[in-house]
Design an enzyme around this catalytic site. Structure first.
Site, PDB file in Angstrom:
ATOM      1  N   GLY A  32       0.827  -1.210   0.000  1.00  0.00           N
ATOM      2  CA  GLY A  32       0.000   0.000   0.000  1.00  0.00           C
ATOM      3  C   GLY A  32       0.857   1.254   0.000  1.00  0.00           C
ATOM      4  O   GLY A  32       2.091   1.187   0.097  1.00  0.00           O
ATOM      5  N   TYR A  51      -8.897  -1.751   4.529  1.00  0.00           N
ATOM      6  CA  TYR A  51      -9.836  -1.690   3.404  1.00  0.00           C
ATOM      7  C   TYR A  51     -10.067  -0.200   3.167  1.00  0.00           C
ATOM      8  O   TYR A  51     -10.643   0.479   4.012  1.00  0.00           O
ATOM      9  CB  TYR A  51     -11.144  -2.405   3.773  1.00  0.00           C
ATOM     10  CG  TYR A  51     -12.141  -2.430   2.638  1.00  0.00           C
ATOM     11  CD1 TYR A  51     -12.393  -3.605   1.933  1.00  0.00           C
ATOM     12  CD2 TYR A  51     -12.828  -1.281   2.269  1.00  0.00           C
ATOM     13  CE1 TYR A  51     -13.302  -3.622   0.880  1.00  0.00           C
ATOM     14  CE2 TYR A  51     -13.725  -1.290   1.217  1.00  0.00           C
ATOM     15  CZ  TYR A  51     -13.961  -2.458   0.533  1.00  0.00           C
ATOM     16  OH  TYR A  51     -14.859  -2.472  -0.514  1.00  0.00           O
ATOM     17  N   THR A  95      -8.318   7.453  10.375  1.00  0.00           N
ATOM     18  CA  THR A  95      -8.680   8.459   9.375  1.00  0.00           C
ATOM     19  C   THR A  95      -9.418   9.671   9.950  1.00  0.00           C
ATOM     20  O   THR A  95     -10.158   9.543  10.931  1.00  0.00           O
ATOM     21  CB  THR A  95      -9.563   7.779   8.294  1.00  0.00           C
ATOM     22  OG1 THR A  95     -10.095   8.777   7.430  1.00  0.00           O
ATOM     23  CG2 THR A  95     -10.732   7.017   8.900  1.00  0.00           C
ATOM     24  N   ASP A  96      -9.243  10.810   9.284  1.00  0.00           N
ATOM     25  CA  ASP A  96     -10.014  12.023   9.595  1.00  0.00           C
ATOM     26  C   ASP A  96     -11.507  11.801   9.343  1.00  0.00           C
ATOM     27  O   ASP A  96     -12.349  12.515   9.864  1.00  0.00           O
ATOM     28  CB  ASP A  96      -9.516  13.189   8.726  1.00  0.00           C
ATOM     29  CG  ASP A  96      -9.611  12.889   7.228  1.00  0.00           C
ATOM     30  OD1 ASP A  96      -9.473  11.711   6.851  1.00  0.00           O
ATOM     31  OD2 ASP A  96      -9.837  13.825   6.438  1.00  0.00           O
ATOM     32  N   TYR A 106     -17.220   2.974   5.419  1.00  0.00           N
ATOM     33  CA  TYR A 106     -15.769   2.875   5.626  1.00  0.00           C
ATOM     34  C   TYR A 106     -15.380   3.492   6.969  1.00  0.00           C
ATOM     35  O   TYR A 106     -14.671   2.885   7.769  1.00  0.00           O
ATOM     36  CB  TYR A 106     -15.051   3.590   4.466  1.00  0.00           C
ATOM     37  CG  TYR A 106     -13.610   3.971   4.736  1.00  0.00           C
ATOM     38  CD1 TYR A 106     -12.584   3.023   4.689  1.00  0.00           C
ATOM     39  CD2 TYR A 106     -13.260   5.307   5.031  1.00  0.00           C
ATOM     40  CE1 TYR A 106     -11.264   3.389   4.932  1.00  0.00           C
ATOM     41  CE2 TYR A 106     -11.952   5.675   5.271  1.00  0.00           C
ATOM     42  CZ  TYR A 106     -10.951   4.709   5.225  1.00  0.00           C
ATOM     43  OH  TYR A 106      -9.645   5.074   5.472  1.00  0.00           O
TER      44      TYR A 106
END
Ligand SMILES: NC(=O)c1ccc[n+]([C@@H]2O[C@H](COP(=O)([O-])OP(=O)(O)OC[C@H]3O[C@@H](n4cnc5c(N)ncnc54)[C@H](OP(=O)(O)O)[C@@H]3O)[C@@H](O)[C@H]2O)c1
Length: 299
Positions: free
Chosen positions: A10, A69, A109-110, A133
């Protein structure tokens, strides 16, 4: 330390490999750390038994979880798979790390925020994810915190791009060369983050005395590039640096419907990570320039 980095193919996984290799080459890597980079072929986070099996045979002092993911729109359809990788696998990793007395650095994540605040988000603001997500990422954070009250770090980052994989910068470069005109959303605000900067920050944290001290309470830290912009401004700067003559028209989120809703403004305050680990935050434009210079050389 024996350090496992997941998600080796990634953006962030590859950026950490690049930084570790560069450090080794110039002799900066004085600590006797041994890095093991694992991809889905070694450690499949969609499978509980694959995870158990992998750690039955391998023991680590630190796990850096860069795998996730990350397909925000597709997660609306594949909620089960996204939840397994972003939540249940993180829970299992936390349990294993705890049993192995390993530390865990996990990336979040933000997008755990709804984007409705007019102030920069701090780590203790209440999350309110608005798509599948982000709900799975928040569930992962919570499971980790419950199982590892000590010895873990969660880093929330935003708008990651790099010279690797698929990201906004590479998509814009491709489209900009194919078309004379395109449009980009101008009412979603955030901070682009160059994955190499985040990789540098992670390695800086690992080297820091405060990280090495025993039994530190698990903490969340915000990390992104400095500056708050829209996707429209981001696209314009990419074309300017690449000298691509493509007109970018601003459009609203309403004019560009996507399966997953996006938060309106996820600008994050980075004071905590700067203060605790003395991390340098790069300006988004100078980091974009660095990435684009590397991309140009690859052409
Ligand atoms: N990208 C962004 O804009 C962004 C923004 C905020 C936060 N983040 C977070 O930052 C972290 C790093 O993101 P990134 O952009 O580097 O992501 P990425 O480029 O999409 O890489 C994710 C990696 O996870 C691996 N992976 C997916 N499913 C897996 C599975 N079942 N088993 C094992 N590995 C699996 C992928 O493997 P394959 O290569 O085999 O597919 C890929 O290498 C993630 O936690 C992400 O949620 C990203």
């Amino acid at each position: 330390m024996k350090i496992l980095v997941t998600g080796k193919n990634g953006q962030l996984g590859r950026s950490i490999q690049k930084t570790v290799n560069a450090d080794t080459k110039i002799g900066n890597n004085q600590s006797p750390n041994e890095y093991i980079f694992a991809g889905r072929e070694d450690l499949d986070l969609s499978s509980k038994s694959s995870i158990s099996h992998y750690f039955d045979n391998n023991k680590f002092d630190l796990i850096i979880n860069c795998a996730a993911y990350t397909q925000v729109d597709k997660a609306e359809q594949e909620i089960g798979l996204a939840d397994q990788i972003n939540h249940l696998a993180v829970k299992q990793l936390a349990s294993i790390a705890s049993n192995q007395q390993a530390r865990l650095i996990h990336i979040s994540t933000d997008y755990v925020f709804d984007g409705e605040s007019d102030k920069p988000y701090i780590e203790t603001d209440t999350p309110n994810p608005i798509n599948a997500y982000s709900r799975t990422k928040l569930a992962g954070e919570k499971a980790l915190q419950a199982l590892m009250p000590i010895n873990a770090i969660i880093i929330r980052t935003s708008w990651l791009y790099s010279e690797y994989g698929n990201n906004f910068v590479k998509t814009m470069l491709r489209l900009g060369r194919e078309r004379d005109e395109l449009s980009a959303v101008n009412d979603q605000m955030g901070s682009p983050t160059y994955a190499t900067d985040l990789a540098d920050a992670i390695l800086e944290i690992i080297r820091h005395k405060k990280f090495r001290d025993v039994a530190q309470t698990t903490q969340i830290y915000n990390y992104s590039g400095e500056g708050e912009i829209s996707w429209h401004e981001f696209a314009k700067e990419i074309f300017k640096l690449a000298e691509i003559d493509c007109k970018v028209s601003p459009i609203t989120t309403q004019q560009y419907p996507t399966p997953a809703k996006r938060p309106r403004n996820t600008f994050m305050n980075k004071d905590k990570i700067v203060k605790v680990f003395n991390i340098k935050i790069s300006n988004w434009k100078s980091s974009l320039n660095t990435c684009m210079t590397i991309l140009k050389k690859q052409q």
